[in-house]
Design an enzyme around this catalytic site. Structure first.
Site, PDB file in Angstrom:
ATOM      1  N   TRP A   1     -11.639  -2.731  -8.636  1.00  0.00           N
ATOM      2  CA  TRP A   1     -12.304  -2.484  -9.928  1.00  0.00           C
ATOM      3  C   TRP A   1     -13.092  -1.178  -9.883  1.00  0.00           C
ATOM      4  O   TRP A   1     -13.398  -0.588 -10.915  1.00  0.00           O
ATOM      5  CB  TRP A   1     -13.239  -3.634 -10.303  1.00  0.00           C
ATOM      6  CG  TRP A   1     -12.546  -4.924 -10.633  1.00  0.00           C
ATOM      7  CD1 TRP A   1     -12.526  -6.051  -9.863  1.00  0.00           C
ATOM      8  CD2 TRP A   1     -11.784  -5.241 -11.802  1.00  0.00           C
ATOM      9  NE1 TRP A   1     -11.793  -7.043 -10.479  1.00  0.00           N
ATOM     10  CE2 TRP A   1     -11.327  -6.571 -11.678  1.00  0.00           C
ATOM     11  CE3 TRP A   1     -11.423  -4.519 -12.956  1.00  0.00           C
ATOM     12  CZ2 TRP A   1     -10.542  -7.197 -12.648  1.00  0.00           C
ATOM     13  CZ3 TRP A   1     -10.650  -5.156 -13.923  1.00  0.00           C
ATOM     14  CH2 TRP A   1     -10.214  -6.472 -13.767  1.00  0.00           C
TER      15      TRP A   1
ATOM     16  N   LEU B   1      10.750 -20.672  -4.782  1.00  0.00           N
ATOM     17  CA  LEU B   1       9.849 -19.691  -4.156  1.00  0.00           C
ATOM     18  C   LEU B   1       8.471 -19.845  -4.782  1.00  0.00           C
ATOM     19  O   LEU B   1       8.329 -19.801  -6.010  1.00  0.00           O
ATOM     20  CB  LEU B   1      10.353 -18.263  -4.381  1.00  0.00           C
ATOM     21  CG  LEU B   1       9.408 -17.144  -3.929  1.00  0.00           C
ATOM     22  CD1 LEU B   1       9.230 -17.153  -2.400  1.00  0.00           C
ATOM     23  CD2 LEU B   1       9.920 -15.773  -4.385  1.00  0.00           C
TER      24      LEU B   1
ATOM     25  N   ASP C   1       0.834  -1.204   0.000  1.00  0.00           N
ATOM     26  CA  ASP C   1       0.000   0.000   0.000  1.00  0.00           C
ATOM     27  C   ASP C   1       0.871   1.258   0.000  1.00  0.00           C
ATOM     28  O   ASP C   1       1.957   1.263   0.575  1.00  0.00           O
ATOM     29  CB  ASP C   1      -0.918  -0.009   1.232  1.00  0.00           C
ATOM     30  CG  ASP C   1      -2.084   0.951   1.062  1.00  0.00           C
ATOM     31  OD1 ASP C   1      -2.353   1.373  -0.079  1.00  0.00           O
ATOM     32  OD2 ASP C   1      -2.723   1.275   2.078  1.00  0.00           O
TER      33      ASP C   1
ATOM     34  N   GLU D   1     -12.319  -5.138  -4.868  1.00  0.00           N
ATOM     35  CA  GLU D   1     -12.911  -3.805  -4.748  1.00  0.00           C
ATOM     36  C   GLU D   1     -12.183  -2.773  -5.611  1.00  0.00           C
ATOM     37  O   GLU D   1     -12.729  -1.715  -5.929  1.00  0.00           O
ATOM     38  CB  GLU D   1     -12.889  -3.361  -3.276  1.00  0.00           C
ATOM     39  CG  GLU D   1     -13.805  -4.176  -2.352  1.00  0.00           C
ATOM     40  CD  GLU D   1     -13.271  -5.588  -2.035  1.00  0.00           C
ATOM     41  OE1 GLU D   1     -12.042  -5.795  -2.042  1.00  0.00           O
ATOM     42  OE2 GLU D   1     -14.110  -6.496  -1.794  1.00  0.00           O
TER      43      GLU D   1
ATOM     44  N   ARG E   1     -12.111   1.665  -8.793  1.00  0.00           N
ATOM     45  CA  ARG E   1     -11.277   2.868  -8.947  1.00  0.00           C
ATOM     46  C   ARG E   1     -11.553   3.534 -10.294  1.00  0.00           C
ATOM     47  O   ARG E   1     -12.146   2.914 -11.187  1.00  0.00           O
ATOM     48  CB  ARG E   1      -9.799   2.490  -8.838  1.00  0.00           C
ATOM     49  CG  ARG E   1      -9.416   2.101  -7.432  1.00  0.00           C
ATOM     50  CD  ARG E   1      -7.916   2.022  -7.253  1.00  0.00           C
ATOM     51  NE  ARG E   1      -7.625   1.736  -5.850  1.00  0.00           N
ATOM     52  CZ  ARG E   1      -6.454   1.940  -5.270  1.00  0.00           C
ATOM     53  NH1 ARG E   1      -5.451   2.426  -5.960  1.00  0.00           N
ATOM     54  NH2 ARG E   1      -6.280   1.663  -4.002  1.00  0.00           N
TER      55      ARG E   1
ATOM     56  N   ARG F   1      -5.004  -2.313   8.943  1.00  0.00           N
ATOM     57  CA  ARG F   1      -6.142  -3.192   8.662  1.00  0.00           C
ATOM     58  C   ARG F   1      -5.754  -4.254   7.637  1.00  0.00           C
ATOM     59  O   ARG F   1      -4.717  -4.171   6.987  1.00  0.00           O
ATOM     60  CB  ARG F   1      -7.350  -2.382   8.186  1.00  0.00           C
ATOM     61  CG  ARG F   1      -7.084  -1.450   7.055  1.00  0.00           C
ATOM     62  CD  ARG F   1      -8.362  -0.706   6.624  1.00  0.00           C
ATOM     63  NE  ARG F   1      -8.026   0.324   5.663  1.00  0.00           N
ATOM     64  CZ  ARG F   1      -7.895   1.621   5.957  1.00  0.00           C
ATOM     65  NH1 ARG F   1      -8.106   2.056   7.184  1.00  0.00           N
ATOM     66  NH2 ARG F   1      -7.562   2.487   5.023  1.00  0.00           N
ATOM     67  N   ILE F   2      -6.657  -5.232   7.503  1.00  0.00           N
ATOM     68  CA  ILE F   2      -6.367  -6.390   6.639  1.00  0.00           C
ATOM     69  C   ILE F   2      -7.033  -6.246   5.271  1.00  0.00           C
ATOM     70  O   ILE F   2      -6.645  -6.898   4.306  1.00  0.00           O
ATOM     71  CB  ILE F   2      -6.786  -7.686   7.375  1.00  0.00           C
ATOM     72  CG1 ILE F   2      -5.808  -7.926   8.537  1.00  0.00           C
ATOM     73  CG2 ILE F   2      -6.774  -8.895   6.457  1.00  0.00           C
ATOM     74  CD1 ILE F   2      -6.137  -9.101   9.399  1.00  0.00           C
TER      75      ILE F   2
ATOM     76  N   GLU G   1       1.335 -13.634  12.233  1.00  0.00           N
ATOM     77  CA  GLU G   1       1.857 -12.461  12.932  1.00  0.00           C
ATOM     78  C   GLU G   1       1.725 -11.249  12.012  1.00  0.00           C
ATOM     79  O   GLU G   1       2.129 -11.296  10.842  1.00  0.00           O
ATOM     80  CB  GLU G   1       3.336 -12.676  13.294  1.00  0.00           C
ATOM     81  CG  GLU G   1       3.558 -13.783  14.300  1.00  0.00           C
ATOM     82  CD  GLU G   1       2.902 -13.484  15.648  1.00  0.00           C
ATOM     83  OE1 GLU G   1       2.916 -12.311  16.073  1.00  0.00           O
ATOM     84  OE2 GLU G   1       2.354 -14.432  16.254  1.00  0.00           O
TER      85      GLU G   1
ATOM     86  N   HIS H   1       2.410   3.506  -9.042  1.00  0.00           N
ATOM     87  CA  HIS H   1       2.253   2.065  -9.297  1.00  0.00           C
ATOM     88  C   HIS H   1       3.477   1.517 -10.032  1.00  0.00           C
ATOM     89  O   HIS H   1       3.929   0.412  -9.759  1.00  0.00           O
ATOM     90  CB  HIS H   1       0.983   1.806 -10.115  1.00  0.00           C
ATOM     91  CG  HIS H   1      -0.281   2.106  -9.341  1.00  0.00           C
ATOM     92  ND1 HIS H   1      -0.471   1.682  -8.046  1.00  0.00           N
ATOM     93  CD2 HIS H   1      -1.414   2.782  -9.682  1.00  0.00           C
ATOM     94  CE1 HIS H   1      -1.657   2.079  -7.619  1.00  0.00           C
ATOM     95  NE2 HIS H   1      -2.250   2.758  -8.587  1.00  0.00           N
TER      96      HIS H   1
HETATM   97  C1  FPP Z   1      -2.098   0.089  -3.381  1.00  0.00           C
HETATM   98  O1  FPP Z   1      -1.628   1.414  -3.340  1.00  0.00           O
HETATM   99  C2  FPP Z   1      -1.572  -0.587  -4.561  1.00  0.00           C
HETATM  100  C3  FPP Z   1      -2.340  -1.118  -5.564  1.00  0.00           C
HETATM  101  C4  FPP Z   1      -3.806  -1.103  -5.562  1.00  0.00           C
HETATM  102  C5  FPP Z   1      -1.713  -1.728  -6.744  1.00  0.00           C
HETATM  103  C6  FPP Z   1      -0.544  -2.611  -6.464  1.00  0.00           C
HETATM  104  C7  FPP Z   1       0.280  -2.654  -7.658  1.00  0.00           C
HETATM  105  C8  FPP Z   1       1.620  -2.669  -7.672  1.00  0.00           C
HETATM  106  C9  FPP Z   1       2.471  -2.710  -6.475  1.00  0.00           C
HETATM  107  C10 FPP Z   1       2.318  -2.573  -8.966  1.00  0.00           C
HETATM  108  C11 FPP Z   1       2.709  -3.784  -9.701  1.00  0.00           C
HETATM  109  C12 FPP Z   1       2.339  -5.117  -9.183  1.00  0.00           C
HETATM  110  C13 FPP Z   1       2.666  -6.279  -9.789  1.00  0.00           C
HETATM  111  C14 FPP Z   1       2.277  -7.565  -9.180  1.00  0.00           C
HETATM  112  C15 FPP Z   1       3.440  -6.294 -11.042  1.00  0.00           C
HETATM  113  P1  FPP Z   1      -2.679   2.604  -3.419  1.00  0.00           P
HETATM  114  O2  FPP Z   1      -2.852   2.967  -4.857  1.00  0.00           O
HETATM  115  O3  FPP Z   1      -3.934   2.218  -2.711  1.00  0.00           O
HETATM  116  O4  FPP Z   1      -1.901   3.718  -2.655  1.00  0.00           O
HETATM  117  P2  FPP Z   1      -2.546   4.884  -1.756  1.00  0.00           P
HETATM  118  O5  FPP Z   1      -3.194   4.198  -0.579  1.00  0.00           O
HETATM  119  O6  FPP Z   1      -1.350   5.700  -1.362  1.00  0.00           O
HETATM  120  O7  FPP Z   1      -3.513   5.621  -2.624  1.00  0.00           O
END
Ligand code: FPP
Length: 271
Positions: free
Chosen positions: A83, A145, A34, A81, A85, A208-209, A221, A51
């Protein structure tokens, strides 16, 4: 008997856990990545730049697990969820996923990474689904892995799908309702062949989860950091491992009982 015995039993018979025990090291790490959007906003850049930077942090995290001998890594890339955005962000994320699949899979395969995707694959467009299928097929034989990418995944949807599978089997006369126990449910959840995550990491400061692996995180953990995902570095991951190693895992028993087995991976709690 502690509930954790259930996860030991969850792997189908004749399918022993594919990941060896490495002592105080987690065998399976699950991550909510996040903070990409905030990272970009702080730089006055569009969210998509965050991203893209987040994709680099994904590579760092995978490298770290390979270096440290962690057997399984599950990354929350896109929730059911997400989707909702803005269309532009969803479209750009899809492009990023497709590019990552085109760019990274061969190298991951070479390094012994087995890739799988969990979530509602049917919601993705054809070309992405094909790449997902191909990545899974080409890396199926690897075991250094186990990398699971949660994409269009939701923990509640995972539980609902398991319930639907059980109901279907009951309706077909292949299963009796009285035989539905934790083991039966667990065997129909995503990642049922892996040990439950020992360590959960969330970057970005929220505690949060967020509908991630609700069932599988029962005795995991939890570790949170304010660091935004694109800022992830090895030192942060080392800190998470050190904190994990210092925790006492009790699995519902008393501290005294647990003293002798603190930090056993979650499917190895004593009976
Ligand atoms: C949450 O940050 C992140 C996402 C919803 C997208 C995760 C994607 C990546 C880490 C990029 C590439 C991934 C792969 C597997 C190639 P946010 O947009 O909710 O951030 P914010 O809370 O600061 O708005």
């Amino acid at each position: 008997m502690p509930e954790t015995q259930d996860s030991q039993d969850r792997a189908p018979p004749n399918h022993p856990s594919p990941i060896p025990d490495r002592g105080a090291l987690p065998r399976h790490v699950a991550v909510i990545m996040d903070g990409n959007g905030r990272w970009a906003a702080r730089r006055r850049r569009p969210r998509m730049i965050g991203h893209r930077a987040g994709a680099r942090a994904v590579n760092l995290c995978i490298d770290f697990c390979l270096d440290r001998g962690i057997g399984a890594l599950t990354l929350f890339a896109f929730s059911s969820e997400n989707w909702g955005r803005p269309e532009e962000e969803v479209g750009a994320l899809m492009k990023l996923f497709l590019n990552a699949l085109e760019r990274e899979v061969e190298e991951l395969d070479r390094r012994g990474v087995r890739i799988r995707f969990i979530g509602e694959r049917e919601r993705f467009a054809g070309p992405i689904r094909e790449r997902m299928d191909a990545a899974e097929a080409s890396t199926r034989g690897n075991g250094r892995l186990h990398l699971a990418i949660a994409a269009s995944y939701g923990g509640r949807q995972d539980v609902a799908a398991a319930a639907r599978a059980l109901a279907t089997e009951v309706a077909a006369g292949r299963l009796r309702p009285e035989d539905i126990d934790e083991r039966a449910v667990g065997a129909r959840m995503a990642l049922s062949d892996l040990p439950d995550p020992d360590l959960f990491i969330r970057t970005g400061g929220d505690l949060r989860i967020s509908n991630f692996l609700l069932w599988q995180l029962a005795y995991t953990e939890l570790w949170f950091t304010d660091i935004l995902w694109p800022e992830l570095d090895t030192a942060t991951l080392e800190r998470a491992l050190a904190d994990f190693a210092a925790r006492e895992r009790r699995f519902g028993l008393t501290g005294e009982q647990a003293g002798g087995f603190s930090n056993l991976p979650s499917d190895r709690a004593p009976e």
